[in-house]
Write a protein that holds these residues in place. Sequence first.
Motif, short mmCIF file in Angstrom:
data_model
loop_
_atom_site.label_atom_id
_atom_site.label_comp_id
_atom_site.label_asym_id
_atom_site.label_seq_id
_atom_site.Cartn_x
_atom_site.Cartn_y
_atom_site.Cartn_z
N ARG A 67 46.88 40.25 16.54
CA ARG A 67 45.95 40.21 17.66
C ARG A 67 46.57 39.51 18.88
O ARG A 67 46.25 39.85 20.03
N GLY A 77 30.68 44.75 17.36
CA GLY A 77 31.66 43.88 17.99
C GLY A 77 32.31 44.50 19.21
O GLY A 77 31.76 45.39 19.85
N GLU A 78 33.52 44.07 19.49
CA GLU A 78 34.21 44.44 20.73
C GLU A 78 34.66 45.89 20.76
O GLU A 78 34.88 46.46 21.84
N GLU A 79 34.82 46.52 19.60
CA GLU A 79 35.35 47.89 19.57
C GLU A 79 34.27 48.95 19.67
O GLU A 79 34.58 50.13 19.83
N ASP A 90 26.37 42.53 17.45
CA ASP A 90 27.30 41.40 17.42
C ASP A 90 26.78 40.33 16.47
O ASP A 90 25.76 40.51 15.80
N LYS A 97 41.04 45.39 11.86
CA LYS A 97 41.07 45.18 13.30
C LYS A 97 42.25 44.28 13.67
O LYS A 97 42.21 43.07 13.52
N PRO A 103 32.12 34.76 15.94
CA PRO A 103 32.87 35.65 16.81
C PRO A 103 34.33 35.75 16.40
O PRO A 103 34.91 34.80 15.87
#
Length: 243
Positions: free
Chosen positions: A122, A213-215, A228, A152, A15
Amino acid sequence: VTLSGPRLDDGTLSPIVETPDDAMMSPETRNVVERLAKKHPTAIVSGRSVEKVQGFVQLNGLCYAGSHGFDIRTPNGDIGYRVADNFLPSLQAAFARLQEATRHVAGVYVESNKYALSVHYRKCKQENAEEVHRIVAETMHAFLDLRLTYGKKVIEVRPNLKWDKGKAVEYLLEALKLNSSEVVPIYIGDDQTDEDAFRVLKLRNGVGILVLGEEGLRPTEASFVLRDVDEVKAFLSGLEAKA
């Protein structure tokens, strides 16, 4: 099989975390990769240095391509290919300049990956992100032999050469004698910098897989998507079981 991630493989094999050096691969994922590598030639491609990637993965018998493919090591640990030795003085100077220029911005982390630099933001406040981009762009005006790319919440500084993760994959296929129509290379990655590899595979009967992933979903040259890192592990496990 090629596994990629821009920050020590967080986002693909582990992650994404706030601090890149905190990225960890689970023992289960490491075991899956190890079993897969015994059946198929396997490479790890990363924006981080080869030494950092090897320390993260902790497996022998793999190819490692660090610094976005500028430093490639063969499974026996030999130096397979180094593209940018002449750029090391500029990279070292840029590293010092960027550290100084961003020192006042809370949450910025400038990382040296030998043949590439990473400016991570980040952990910055959202309102400071634009300032980070401005500072990096202004600082790098003095280094015409280096170029910027974007991932990212990270700005990458690389040698201004026509070399990227796609070129690294092409080199690996040639070096491992896998440049054949009978071979179906698979590349899994989550970052914008992985798009160069996805484009190469489109022309080589290969399979590019984007990890969302998160985006979430974005425009991509990949043929398939996984949600993921858990789905990456499940996919690799299934691939290993069928081999």
